[in-house]
Design a protein around this motif. Structure first.
Motif, short mmCIF file in Angstrom:
data_model
loop_
_atom_site.label_atom_id
_atom_site.label_comp_id
_atom_site.label_asym_id
_atom_site.label_seq_id
_atom_site.Cartn_x
_atom_site.Cartn_y
_atom_site.Cartn_z
N ASP A 435 1.02 -1.18 -0.05
CA ASP A 435 0.49 -0.29 -0.38
C ASP A 435 1.17 1.39 0.09
OD1 ASP A 435 -2.21 -1.40 0.24
OD2 ASP A 435 -2.82 -1.72 1.79
N LEU A 436 1.81 0.71 0.51
CA LEU A 436 2.92 2.94 0.72
C LEU A 436 3.83 2.63 -0.25
CD1 LEU A 436 4.44 1.72 3.87
CD2 LEU A 436 2.85 3.41 4.12
N THR A 437 3.87 1.52 -1.30
CA THR A 437 4.29 1.57 -2.36
C THR A 437 3.75 2.11 -3.95
OG1 THR A 437 5.95 -0.14 -2.24
CG2 THR A 437 5.96 0.40 -4.46
N GLU A 438 2.70 1.60 -3.17
CA GLU A 438 1.70 2.09 -4.30
C GLU A 438 0.84 3.19 -4.38
OE1 GLU A 438 -2.36 -0.67 -4.17
OE2 GLU A 438 -1.29 -2.35 -5.29
N ILE A 439 0.44 3.46 -3.25
CA ILE A 439 0.46 5.70 -3.01
C ILE A 439 1.24 6.37 -3.21
CG2 ILE A 439 -0.52 7.28 -1.65
CD1 ILE A 439 -1.78 4.65 0.02
N ALA A 440 2.78 6.14 -3.22
CA ALA A 440 3.29 7.22 -3.45
C ALA A 440 3.49 6.97 -4.91
CB ALA A 440 5.36 6.46 -3.30
N LEU A 441 3.63 5.77 -5.68
CA LEU A 441 3.95 5.94 -7.22
C LEU A 441 2.34 6.55 -7.97
CD1 LEU A 441 5.68 2.49 -7.28
CD2 LEU A 441 6.36 4.98 -8.38
N LEU A 442 1.51 6.06 -7.43
CA LEU A 442 0.26 6.83 -8.15
C LEU A 442 -0.21 7.52 -7.90
CD1 LEU A 442 -1.34 3.03 -8.07
CD2 LEU A 442 -0.55 3.82 -9.72
N VAL A 443 0.21 8.25 -6.18
CA VAL A 443 -0.48 9.27 -5.88
C VAL A 443 0.55 10.28 -5.70
CG1 VAL A 443 -2.43 10.40 -3.68
CG2 VAL A 443 -2.56 8.13 -4.44
N LEU A 444 1.50 10.15 -5.39
CA LEU A 444 2.64 11.02 -4.89
C LEU A 444 3.09 11.44 -6.36
CD1 LEU A 444 4.72 10.41 -2.01
CD2 LEU A 444 3.11 12.21 -2.02
N ASN A 445 2.75 10.75 -7.51
CA ASN A 445 3.83 10.22 -8.63
C ASN A 445 2.09 10.80 -10.13
OD1 ASN A 445 5.83 10.08 -10.15
ND2 ASN A 445 5.62 7.68 -10.96
N TYR A 446 1.24 11.65 -8.77
CA TYR A 446 0.30 11.72 -10.00
C TYR A 446 0.26 12.00 -11.43
CZ TYR A 446 0.32 16.53 -8.80
OH TYR A 446 0.78 17.69 -8.59
N ARG A 447 1.52 12.61 -12.00
CA ARG A 447 1.53 13.34 -13.11
C ARG A 447 2.22 12.61 -13.97
NH1 ARG A 447 3.29 17.89 -10.16
NH2 ARG A 447 2.15 20.34 -10.66
N SER A 448 3.12 10.69 -14.04
CA SER A 448 3.53 10.27 -14.34
C SER A 448 3.34 9.12 -13.77
CB SER A 448 4.59 10.49 -14.64
OG SER A 448 5.46 10.39 -13.35
N THR A 449 1.77 8.84 -13.48
CA THR A 449 1.60 7.12 -12.71
C THR A 449 2.09 5.96 -14.15
OG1 THR A 449 -0.13 7.10 -13.16
CG2 THR A 449 -0.45 8.40 -11.81
N ILE A 450 2.24 5.32 -13.52
CA ILE A 450 3.13 3.99 -14.04
C ILE A 450 2.02 3.27 -14.25
CG2 ILE A 450 5.10 3.66 -13.18
CD1 ILE A 450 5.20 1.31 -11.63
N PRO A 451 2.16 2.03 -15.48
CA PRO A 451 0.90 0.71 -15.55
C PRO A 451 0.70 -0.23 -14.41
CG PRO A 451 2.21 1.16 -17.53
CD PRO A 451 2.87 2.47 -16.47
N SER A 452 -0.26 -1.03 -13.86
CA SER A 452 -0.28 -1.36 -12.84
C SER A 452 0.54 -2.70 -13.43
CB SER A 452 -1.58 -1.47 -12.56
OG SER A 452 -2.46 -2.25 -14.02
#
Length: 466
Positions: A435-452
């Motif tokens: 969860d911590l990694t997902e939120i960092a990569l998908l929310v903090l990194n909202y401008r360039s999120t990575i594919p699931s």
């Protein structure tokens, strides 16, 4: 210089006082090498019938181990030490192992299982083997644990040959010999020490030979790994290519420890790829912090998610993915937030936050600022939408709290505070690494999120075959 040669040198004097001091200094040094955690008290006696030469104790533990130096096995028999000192559960160390077969046989009978609960009778040759050296076996985790537990939990009669069998390298073990090794360990170590060493031997066997995905079918010793076991065992396991793709194995190893404990030994595994262990346990291991920073990879465009490497090479668990680097920590002192007042617009965050419940959000507009908290509901998303649609303003989000399911929380969920300015995610009550990694990569990194799919390769699947 070996233990035996150091003793010979120490004994090469005609001065009785010097002889005692030199011999005891050599033995004390060897005891400290066997177990660096032991506190060793010199009683200032030597070769006395009732008073030990050394008393060993361990910080935070009540138990003590008394060590008696004897000239030979013959002197141990002559003084009937195995019976006379039995209640003290001593270590009887023969400085000369060259006794006859009859003396050795008598020692073996007097220290057989059931004859003494915890008396250990051994000699300098055996101790030298246990201490290790340049032999291949000395670098194995099995040898390390045998060495660390020998004085603290050893029992029975251990000569040179038996010592070699106890520390024999696991690479020479065949599957049908594992029970023999376990039986030998059980004979020569008290219950708790035997359990630790036997578990290590079994984990080594599983790492080298593999086992079915059904962990319940494995014949394993239960319990939890101590920090000492983790420090000795984990680097070796992670270096075995046969175990690299065995997700069920790493899932089981993860069940014997916590991420907090892994973080505590980070200096011992600083240069090691811990990806198999992290990916297998990312949905159960909990931490408190995640930080999103710049990748240290030379060529960001060539970073394949399948090759993303979790490691503690910076003193903190981290992984590079594209132009981003994620750092995960249990200890908050390992994370330093950015000193930044930046914020993200609500319009840009809508998609990134769509998969999460919102427990709280801080909206800062041109005309007004609003903090929306969940009081009666578990999700304030609709409230935020109502505010953003009813008032003509452009809202920016400096921070938000997202809510995710939790297996350990009493109410079934945990809250993670997302700080856009500091580029950190904080879960005060703990959240899974996933969860911590997902939120960092998908929310903090909202401008360039990575594919699931790429994210799944980095942190592992949310379901594992166990």
């Amino acid at each position: 210089m070996t233990f035996t040669s150091a003793l010979r040198t120490a004994m090469d004097t005609t001065d009785g006082i010097a002889y005692i001091d030199r011999v005891k200094a050599v033995v004390r040094s060897q005891l400290q090498e066997l177990d660096s955690t032991a506190k060793i008290e010199d009683t200032l006696y030597y070769n006395h019938s009732a008073i030990p030469d050394f008393v060993l104790s361990w910080p935070g533990e009540r138990g003590k181990r008394r060590v008696y130096l004897r000239d030979s096995y013959s002197s141990i028999l002559a003084g009937d030490d195995t019976s006379y000192l039995k209640k003290l559960e001593p270590v009887l160390l023969a400085l000369d192992s060259a006794d006859g077969a009859q003396e050795v046989e008598q020692i073996n009978l007097r220290t057989s299982p059931g004859a003494s609960a915890r008396t250990l009778v051994t000699d300098v040759d055996a101790v030298e083997v246990i201490a290790g050296g340049e032999s291949p076996a000395s670098s194995s985790p099995l040898n390390s644990l045998v060495r660390a537990n020998f004085v603290r939990g050893g029992r029975g009669y251990v000569d040179h040959d038996r010592a070699e069998r106890l520390v024999e390298g696991p690479e020479t073990m065949s599957p049908d010999r594992l029970d023999d090794i376990a039986g030998l360990i059980s004979e020569n170590f008290v219950e708790d020490a035997a359990a630790r060493i036997t578990r290590t031997a079994q984990l080594i066997e599983f790492a080298l030979r593999g086992r079915p995905n059904d962990v319940e079918s494995w014949s394993v010793v239960g319990g939890r790994l101590s920090l000492a076991e983790i420090r000795h065992l984990l680097p070796w396991l992670l270096a075995q290519p046969e175990a690299a793709e065995n997700g069920a194995f790493w899932r089981y190893v993860g069940s014997l420890m916590t991420f907090d404990e892994l973080e505590q030994i980070r200096e011992s595994i600083a240069d090691i790829d811990v990806s198999p262990l992290i990916r297998a346990n990312s949905d159960v291991w909990e931490a408190n912090w995640a930080y999103l920073g710049a990748s240290r990879a030379v060529d960001h465009n060539d970073v394949d998610p399948r090759d993303a490497r979790w490691s503690f090479d910076s003193g903190r668990l981290g992984v590079d993915l594209g132009m981003q680097r994620i750092i995960i920590a249990k200890n908050g002192r390992l994370i330093r937030a950015r000193e930044n007042l930046s914020a993200a617009s609500w319009d840009e965050l809508r998609v990134a936050l769509s998969r999460y419940q919102l427990a709280s959000i801080s909206l800062r507009g041109i005309r007004r600022s609003i903090v929306v908290d969940a009081v009666e509901s578990t999700d304030v998303r609709q409230d935020v939408e109502d505010i953003s649609n009813s008032v003509e303003d452009r809202y920016y989000v400096s921070g938000t709290t997202v809510r995710v399911p939790s297996r350990t929380a009493e109410d079934g969920y945990t809250d993670l505070v997302v700080d856009f300015g500091g580029s950190v995610v904080h879960a005060q009550g703990g959240a899974t690494i996933q969860d911590l990694t997902e939120i960092a990569l998908l929310v903090l990194n909202y401008r360039s999120t990575i594919p699931s799919g790429d994210l799944g390769r980095v942190i592992g699947s949310s379901s594992h075959d166990t």
